[in-house]
Design an enzyme around this catalytic site. Sequence first.
Site, PDB file in Angstrom:
ATOM      1  N   GLY A  58      -5.397  68.627  42.275  1.00 15.32           N
ATOM      2  CA  GLY A  58      -6.741  68.725  42.328  1.00 15.32           C
ATOM      3  C   GLY A  58      -7.326  70.049  43.032  1.00 15.32           C
ATOM      4  N   CYS A  85       1.216  69.601  43.107  1.00 14.88           N
ATOM      5  CA  CYS A  85       0.455  70.264  43.623  1.00 14.88           C
ATOM      6  C   CYS A  85      -0.580  69.385  44.924  1.00 14.88           C
ATOM      7  CB  CYS A  85      -0.624  70.747  42.733  1.00 14.88           C
ATOM      8  SG  CYS A  85      -1.579  72.225  43.412  1.00 14.88           S
ATOM      9  N   TYR A  86      -1.718  68.989  44.782  1.00 16.83           N
ATOM     10  CA  TYR A  86      -2.309  68.573  45.584  1.00 16.83           C
ATOM     11  C   TYR A  86      -1.860  66.885  46.007  1.00 16.83           C
ATOM     12  CZ  TYR A  86      -6.402  66.161  48.022  1.00 16.83           C
ATOM     13  OH  TYR A  86      -7.182  65.424  48.881  1.00 16.83           O
ATOM     14  N   HIS A 172       3.293  72.819  38.965  1.00 14.04           N
ATOM     15  CA  HIS A 172       2.717  72.025  37.938  1.00 14.04           C
ATOM     16  C   HIS A 172       3.850  72.072  36.819  1.00 14.04           C
ATOM     17  CE1 HIS A 172      -1.209  71.617  39.357  1.00 14.04           C
ATOM     18  NE2 HIS A 172      -1.070  72.637  39.746  1.00 14.04           N
ATOM     19  N   GLU A 174       3.912  69.908  34.322  1.00 14.80           N
ATOM     20  CA  GLU A 174       3.223  69.409  33.064  1.00 14.80           C
ATOM     21  C   GLU A 174       2.716  70.581  32.276  1.00 14.80           C
ATOM     22  OE1 GLU A 174      -0.308  69.521  36.142  1.00 14.80           O
ATOM     23  OE2 GLU A 174       1.871  69.557  36.190  1.00 14.80           O
ATOM     24  N   SER A 226     -18.513  57.504   9.486  1.00 16.11           N
ATOM     25  CA  SER A 226     -19.017  58.858   9.330  1.00 16.11           C
ATOM     26  C   SER A 226     -18.147  59.713   8.743  1.00 16.11           C
ATOM     27  CB  SER A 226     -19.250  59.297  10.646  1.00 16.11           C
ATOM     28  OG  SER A 226     -17.826  59.544  11.155  1.00 16.11           O
ATOM     29  N   GLY A 227     -17.046  59.328   8.272  1.00 11.69           N
ATOM     30  CA  GLY A 227     -16.055  60.212   7.514  1.00 11.69           C
ATOM     31  C   GLY A 227     -15.046  61.008   8.445  1.00 11.69           C
ATOM     32  N   GLY A 228     -15.634  61.042   9.617  1.00  9.96           N
ATOM     33  CA  GLY A 228     -14.984  61.857  10.829  1.00  9.96           C
ATOM     34  C   GLY A 228     -13.408  60.965  11.041  1.00  9.96           C
ATOM     35  N   VAL A 229     -12.547  61.661  11.819  1.00  6.51           N
ATOM     36  CA  VAL A 229     -11.234  61.301  12.000  1.00  6.51           C
ATOM     37  C   VAL A 229     -11.184  59.835  12.884  1.00  6.51           C
ATOM     38  CG1 VAL A 229      -9.107  61.846  13.250  1.00  6.51           C
ATOM     39  CG2 VAL A 229     -10.435  63.620  12.430  1.00  6.51           C
ATOM     40  N   ASP A 230     -11.980  59.792  14.007  1.00  4.20           N
ATOM     41  CA  ASP A 230     -11.943  58.559  14.617  1.00  4.20           C
ATOM     42  C   ASP A 230     -12.412  57.350  13.860  1.00  4.20           C
ATOM     43  OD1 ASP A 230     -11.131  60.177  16.688  1.00  4.20           O
ATOM     44  OD2 ASP A 230     -13.038  60.580  17.604  1.00  4.20           O
ATOM     45  N   SER A 231     -13.532  57.519  13.290  1.00  2.00           N
ATOM     46  CA  SER A 231     -14.011  56.190  12.580  1.00  2.00           C
ATOM     47  C   SER A 231     -13.086  55.765  11.521  1.00  2.00           C
ATOM     48  CB  SER A 231     -15.869  56.369  12.173  1.00  2.00           C
ATOM     49  OG  SER A 231     -15.673  57.328  11.210  1.00  2.00           O
ATOM     50  N   SER A 232     -12.698  56.951  10.698  1.00  3.35           N
ATOM     51  CA  SER A 232     -11.809  56.597   9.624  1.00  3.35           C
ATOM     52  C   SER A 232     -10.597  55.884   9.864  1.00  3.35           C
ATOM     53  CB  SER A 232     -11.411  58.124   8.954  1.00  3.35           C
ATOM     54  OG  SER A 232     -12.605  58.442   8.297  1.00  3.35           O
ATOM     55  N   LYS A 373      -6.879  62.464  21.046  1.00  9.00           N
ATOM     56  CA  LYS A 373      -7.271  63.071  19.645  1.00  9.00           C
ATOM     57  C   LYS A 373      -6.101  63.090  18.908  1.00  9.00           C
ATOM     58  CE  LYS A 373     -10.683  63.919  17.148  1.00  9.00           C
ATOM     59  NZ  LYS A 373     -11.995  63.078  17.011  1.00  9.00           N
TER      60      LYS A 373
END
Length: 528
Positions: A58, A85-86, A172, A174, A226-232, A373
């Site tokens: 942070g 870190c923090y 870090h 990660e 919509s044809g986008g990734v998420d809705s598909s 995503k």
Amino acid sequence: MAETTQQKVIVLDFGAQYGQLIARRVRDLHVYSEILPCDAPASEIAAAQPSAIILSGGPASVYAEDAPKVDPGVFELGVPVLGFCYGQQIMATTLGGTVGHTEKGEYGAAPLTRKGESRLLANTPEEQTVWMSHRDAVSQVPEGFTITSVTDTCPVASMECAERNLYATQFHPEVRHTPNGNQMLSNFLFDICGLEANWTMEGLIDSMVEDIRAKVGNDRVILALSGGVDSSVVAALCARAIGKQLTCVFVNHGLLRKNEPEQVEEVFTKQFDVDFVHVHAEERYAKLLDGVTEPEQKRRIIGTQFWEEFFTVAQHTGGVKYLAQGTIYPDIIESGARKTGGKASTIKSHHNLIPFPEGVHFDLIEPLDHFFKDEVRALGTALGLPDYIVHRQPFPGPGLAIRIIGSVSPEKLEILKNADAIVREELDAYNARLFEETGERNSEHSCWQYFAVLPDIRSVGVMGDERTYARPIILRAVESSDAMTADWAKLPYDVLARISGRIVAEVPGVNRVAYDITSKPPATIEWE
């Protein structure tokens, strides 16, 4: 979301730029993780039944008046805790150690030297490079802790109390700039916590399908596709779970990229057994947008009309109880919604802005609300969606209307669709060649997003010994990972020349191509 195991790593977020990255790194090792705000009470964290807890970094100083704190009860839950870190500093001060202000900060790569035995740093070199980003540092460790590594600047680069299963690093692990960071995370998850790498896409799909079936029962679900990734991906998942009980409403506003409406219809009529409704609203949108030049007004018109089109279909579809949406985990995190063991206790703000007509309401189904995503893309591939949908680039909701500067007309749309298709075809091929050469889809030289923009100007040209006064096309291609920042893509000259030559030769009405070489910031990726 169904889980295939009770294993769960809770990441407490102290405002780190790497907060989501920590959760992703854990998931990459096939262990499920969730993010909670740092001030979550220990009782709430206990209710989530964590197998382990990670404290993120942070930007604050632990001694600042408004510095984020952690409930001391977190360290009494009986589960292993790891701080970065923090996260190390707040662990130290909460448990009786001290944090001091070093003479100079430590930012970027730093040489680290291990000291003695360490469960966290096991199987990593005695001398190694880590990624630092701090000014404050632990100066005195709490009782029971040992110092396990140092740098020239940092006297406590890592510390641990094996007896209480408490571990922390000032650096870090990660980030990829800490080469042995993945080994450290593996040590924590598998050797210290005794977890199993069993969070996989294959197992998830079956359990998610069961959850959807149990929730929906004999009712119907409607989805704005919509044809986008998420809705598909949501559509494919619900199709597997409930088949014809799902109605997919595809509102075609005429502002999609070339051939996209046909691709969406083909996939969801031939590959999936759902009730697919293709709403041809192109003419209605054209009339509404005629003469509109202001981008925000375009957005409002397109958004308002979309819901009118959607609810017209919804109100004529009987037995609908649920509205399925493609909300993903970053949406939930960024809206500040808290996660416990199950659903979000609040709904992302834009969901509350859905303009339900009077007397109409649907309960929400959001099966992707725990996924990042690229995990959504992996789900889409596992569900059988074609690559051209799974790996589709980010695309604005208002579509090409905000890539046409000024008013939208059928002529301009035709020009932009054809030019944009050439840009995508050439840069798809360029990215494919890079993948063959490097074996990495996220090569540092590959394009993350690329498209054409049609400005509201004309330029003089010469074609076939005649003067032309036609439109220019602006090419936009950027490298990015999350759209928060982006750099313009350093495309080879031969690729740029081929794109320019094809557009001028193949797209009537265009006589010039320019390349946008502005990064974000100061620019944005989109033009409007």
